[in-house]
Design a protein around this motif. Sequence first.
Motif, PDB file in Angstrom:
ATOM      1  N   LYS A   1       0.814  -1.193   0.000  1.00 33.94           N
ATOM      2  CA  LYS A   1       0.000   0.000   0.000  1.00 33.94           C
ATOM      3  C   LYS A   1       0.854   1.251   0.000  1.00 33.94           C
ATOM      4  O   LYS A   1       1.798   1.358   0.762  1.00 33.94           O
ATOM      5  CB  LYS A   1      -0.922   0.013   1.224  1.00 33.94           C
ATOM      6  N   LEU A   2       0.488   2.177  -0.852  1.00 35.04           N
ATOM      7  CA  LEU A   2       1.190   3.453  -0.927  1.00 35.04           C
ATOM      8  C   LEU A   2       0.617   4.396   0.106  1.00 35.04           C
ATOM      9  O   LEU A   2      -0.551   4.740   0.060  1.00 35.04           O
ATOM     10  CB  LEU A   2       1.008   4.045  -2.327  1.00 35.04           C
ATOM     11  N   LYS A   3       1.444   4.786   1.057  1.00 30.76           N
ATOM     12  CA  LYS A   3       0.974   5.793   1.997  1.00 30.76           C
ATOM     13  C   LYS A   3       1.903   6.991   1.990  1.00 30.76           C
ATOM     14  O   LYS A   3       1.806   7.869   2.819  1.00 30.76           O
ATOM     15  CB  LYS A   3       0.913   5.205   3.398  1.00 30.76           C
ATOM     16  N   THR A   4       2.831   6.974   1.066  1.00 34.39           N
ATOM     17  CA  THR A   4       3.758   8.080   0.930  1.00 34.39           C
ATOM     18  C   THR A   4       3.058   9.189   0.149  1.00 34.39           C
ATOM     19  O   THR A   4       2.032   8.973  -0.458  1.00 34.39           O
ATOM     20  CB  THR A   4       4.996   7.592   0.169  1.00 34.39           C
TER      21      THR A   4
END
Lengths: 338, 338, 338
Positions: free
Chosen positions: C3-6
């Motif tokens: 998951k991309l949380k940046t």
Amino acid sequence: MLKLKTPLLLLTFSVLFSSAIAQNSLKKIKVQGNQFVTEDGKVMVFRGLNVADPDNLHTKGHWEKAFFQEIKNWGANIVRFPVHPSAWRKRGKTEYLKLLDDGVKWSTELGLYVIIDWHSIGNLRTEMYQSDNYETTQKETFEFWRTMAKHFKGNNTVAFFELFNEPTVAGGQLGTCSWEQWKTLNEEMIGIVRAHSNDAIPLVAGFNWAYDLTPVKENPINAAGIAYVSHPYPMKNGGKPWENKWPTDWGFVAKKYPLMLTEIGFSGAEEVGAHVPVISDESYGDAITKYTAEQGISWVGWVFDDRWAPRMFSDWNFTPTRQGKYFKKALLEYNSNK
Amino acid sequence: MLKLKTPLLLLTFSVLFSSAIAQNSLKKIKVQGNQFVTEDGKVMVFRGLNVADPDNLHTKGHWEKAFFQEIKNWGANIVRFPVHPSAWRKRGKTEYLKLLDDGVKWSTELGLYVIIDWHSIGNLRTEMYQSDNYETTQKETFEFWRTMAKHFKGNNTVAFFELFNEPTVAGGQLGTCSWEQWKTLNEEMIGIVRAHSNDAIPLVAGFNWAYDLTPVKENPINAAGIAYVSHPYPMKNGGKPWENKWPTDWGFVAKKYPLMLTEIGFSGAEEVGAHVPVISDESYGDAITKYTAEQGISWVGWVFDDRWAPRMFSDWNFTPTRQGKYFKKALLEYNSNK
Amino acid sequence: MLKLKTPLLLLTFSVLFSSAIAQNSLKKIKVQGNQFVTEDGKVMVFRGLNVADPDNLHTKGHWEKAFFQEIKNWGANIVRFPVHPSAWRKRGKTEYLKLLDDGVKWSTELGLYVIIDWHSIGNLRTEMYQSDNYETTQKETFEFWRTMAKHFKGNNTVAFFELFNEPTVAGGQLGTCSWEQWKTLNEEMIGIVRAHSNDAIPLVAGFNWAYDLTPVKENPINAAGIAYVSHPYPMKNGGKPWENKWPTDWGFVAKKYPLMLTEIGFSGAEEVGAHVPVISDESYGDAITKYTAEQGISWVGWVFDDRWAPRMFSDWNFTPTRQGKYFKKALLEYNSNK
Ligand SMILES: [Mg+2]
Ligand SMILES: [Mg+2]
Ligand SMILES: [Mg+2]
Ligand SMILES: [Mg+2]
Ligand SMILES: [Mg+2]
């Protein structure tokens, strides 16, 4: 039973400071069977919002009561603080505790419960992680919970300690960790918290990035008064249809223990921040809010921010995104029925 | 069997230096049954004094032969050096070894045996400690003993290596450590020391801040030629009366193994530095000196300093405090009878 | 499933970079029974040369294609890169990978296979080592192989990953490590490599500075497609005669698994760099080249350098030393017969 061997005139003020933050205007939350209840026996289902890392919000200038007021306005009764190990180290214990104290104070004033979440992703046994911001050690993780337990003892707002955000071996790229080893690590953390007489409810996740709780059936965590966690993003385990997966992958736990989905969310494929495993649509929202309502499962939407994804709003006027509109409505409706 | 892969002209001088400090004017001490004996068979009961950390004493300007002469004047036949991990790191290995070499040289000249004590307090398994100055790691602890073993090999003055000052889980606040796990850590350290052909006697403590030795009854350390340690401060395990606790909590060990109380001491409640668990009076002194004399147990008073507590003197004219008067008399009487 | 949380606009270029170095002009090497074979079924016996640490060679100004050309001129078909943990940390991952990429490129162009060797000496379990340049941790070692696996995936030149150069407890001075514990550590590393779909052949060594493989008989590493390693320097296990020791100490392994002696070499007692356990003469060369040829065992001479010992040449005109003359002839003869 501690012996003083430090110079005679040196005093410690930590006791004074740590008790000063205990503001008990919210009712204490406890585990009763498979439910959360207030100390006076009212059953609670929590539905709320994740925020970005408090350190990040503070840097962006949004760690303020108005931000928490907006969370309240959207209908949340709980807020989750994802404390990234890298942010914790960068800001330092003393300064980071000030952020948490502020957030907890505003939450208390607004009637929001708080989850403190040690936001790492990876394998705590081998100490290998998905990326640099998730790097930590067993020692640092244990010390974090020692610090939280001591600092927030007696504070009813901080009702939940989520011990480790998303455990995963990433298909073996981060080495191995058996459920038995993961269970032992969680029991160690729970023991540390409770040895400080802190009654926050420990939240325990399973592998596959906090999706899979199947080992709980045969081999639950050896501790009473805890709750379990899943992060059932829409594309997990093959995605739609969810109805034949959720009950057996994690939902069955709710028959016996309190269960909280501390991250749910979706993003249209066309939206900024769309990525595996979150791409879906409102049908996911309908399915997850319906299933959790039927089962008495709590949930927390990811993420009340304009940058982290999938995001709930697109600007700091809090203009809702597609999922923002969905969850704002869902929060207001479901939580007003309680 | 070591292969040289470093540049050809690089030589190591460590062999030269490490043998230079071996000054064997004291007789070698060995374990024989439940007693310490000299190499020519004389039974030894050790009674002496703890000093502050050598690093601290050096900083205060008191790491000098005159200080050791005073220890001798008070009747001690042994002196214990509490090496704090934080001080070891701060000063660095090379410089700290110089302090130890000086202290060992003066001790040798005065006929005082030396205990080197790795002065940490906490849980070496989880690497969680009571406070910052006790922070260490398993690796650092093992390397400390590797260094001591190599450096003091053949030195009879350094008769004892106290492997870890005060093991404790602090009621679970520092995580868990079973006796079996603690035993394994001690056996690892003993193995490292002895692989260097260093004959110093390892001293092993139990939990509850080095008070409790009850597990030794069923499950002793798997190594010959060692001795056990207790720190029976007056308020431990409920305090007075001691007679029905000491024999079963730790004293029974002396029937089978040599036993040394490497910290004893008391402070009147009215004195500076009074704190749990050391508050008591001369009746504690009478009880502990009588019991140890009857059982052939060695002891070391805590602490020959004007600042660390409970202190033995109040100024650098060595003016005895209340316990200072008590232990000076006891040391002179008991050690002259031997 | 990550998951991309940046922040939304942050992209990662690592995929682009890591695939760019895959140059597949050499045939892929696999394990078949107790042999190495090319992907098209040709049996390979590797005979080649060790170089100094690439970081060291680069600093000396010799990390260049001409150096690799000379290795080729001496008849080698394989070259081993000993990556010292201290050098890896000093230069940093990004810069060190550039060195490796250059070396692998030149090797590919010249038809030399490459062994990447994590060049530590000591006890990875206790994390105690022979000297400072070998210091590492389990975590760093695992991360090194994670990095290598990801970076060299699909690169046929990098045919071998030597997981840990020389395991040893140094007679207990570095603590304990059972074969079972060592086996588990190797299996963890192999799992990490293979989870990245990297097909490099893991090379596993035994204790006594990678000499002793006797535990493989009863308790081999639980992984298919690996090979074993020994470093049978002439003075190991009492030295000459070797014929009654080599088969039972390590040679028997070659009946069942591929075996590679990743370090062999000797030095006349009169030569610079002569040291235990390498002092011997050409009779060692005759014995080891004959025995390995009979058994189909691969070998790599230590060390193609003018400073590290025992050295193969005495100046950067590559003037052969005594063992240099021996091994240059042996490499050219044996490898031309294949
Ligand atoms: Mg997983
Ligand atoms: Mg997540
Ligand atoms: Mg003490
Ligand atoms: Mg060995
Ligand atoms: Mg070698």
